[in-house]
Motif scaffolding. Sequence first.
Motif, PDB file in Angstrom:
ATOM      1  N   ALA A 108       0.815  -1.218   0.000  1.00  0.00           N
ATOM      2  CA  ALA A 108       0.000   0.000   0.000  1.00  0.00           C
ATOM      3  C   ALA A 108       0.849   1.269   0.000  1.00  0.00           C
ATOM      4  N   LYS A 109       2.098   1.170  -0.433  1.00  0.00           N
ATOM      5  CA  LYS A 109       2.956   2.339  -0.550  1.00  0.00           C
ATOM      6  C   LYS A 109       2.769   2.947  -1.929  1.00  0.00           C
ATOM      7  N   PRO A 110       2.614   4.273  -1.993  1.00  0.00           N
ATOM      8  CA  PRO A 110       2.440   4.922  -3.300  1.00  0.00           C
ATOM      9  C   PRO A 110       3.654   4.694  -4.204  1.00  0.00           C
ATOM     10  N   ILE A 111       3.359   4.557  -5.492  1.00  0.00           N
ATOM     11  CA  ILE A 111       4.420   4.383  -6.485  1.00  0.00           C
ATOM     12  C   ILE A 111       4.536   5.706  -7.239  1.00  0.00           C
ATOM     13  N   ALA A 112       5.658   6.370  -7.067  1.00  0.00           N
ATOM     14  CA  ALA A 112       5.885   7.662  -7.714  1.00  0.00           C
ATOM     15  C   ALA A 112       6.175   7.465  -9.203  1.00  0.00           C
ATOM     16  N   ASN A 113       5.712   8.402  -9.998  1.00  0.00           N
ATOM     17  CA  ASN A 113       6.007   8.425 -11.440  1.00  0.00           C
ATOM     18  C   ASN A 113       5.597   7.146 -12.171  1.00  0.00           C
ATOM     19  N   ALA A 114       4.567   6.477 -11.687  1.00  0.00           N
ATOM     20  CA  ALA A 114       4.094   5.264 -12.363  1.00  0.00           C
ATOM     21  C   ALA A 114       3.531   5.637 -13.716  1.00  0.00           C
TER      22      ALA A 114
END
Length: 166
Positions: A159-165
Amino acid sequence: MIAFFGILLIGIAGCGESGSPSGKKDPVDDGSVAANAISLSASSNGVPSDGASSVDITAHVVDASRAAIPNKRVSFSTTGGQISAASAVTDANGRATVKFSSGTDKRNQTVVITGVTDGKEATIPVSIHGTEVSLSPSTAQISTGGSRTITVKAVDAGAKPIANAS
């Protein structure tokens, strides 16, 4: 006769410890027993995309009589994710184990892990799963000529955000 002895001595000296021109010898795998087959197994068929969870990948190496070969170096590679070591040495039961995780690659995908020893090769597929993409609001009606803000959020299996996906 002296010239012949000198040439013979130079030829032998150039071979190095293992008898090969490079002189490099594996300190563990002396090559005395050739692998006839290698197989791979996984402690699970998938790993979460959180980068922290891992799966054990185990190579089993046997000789022509199907007996386990100890002290045999196995090289590992993968088409995605991350393995803990590029190679490992078999134990007394002919087994060598490395850990596999998603690493920094958060995509949901199936990767192929390969184990190689003495020119024998085995592969096993392992899935990386758990990454989710959500839209907010989940449904949006936009009238002709109107506009609406839609937020897209990608998170890994932890549940950790994925940057620049993308």
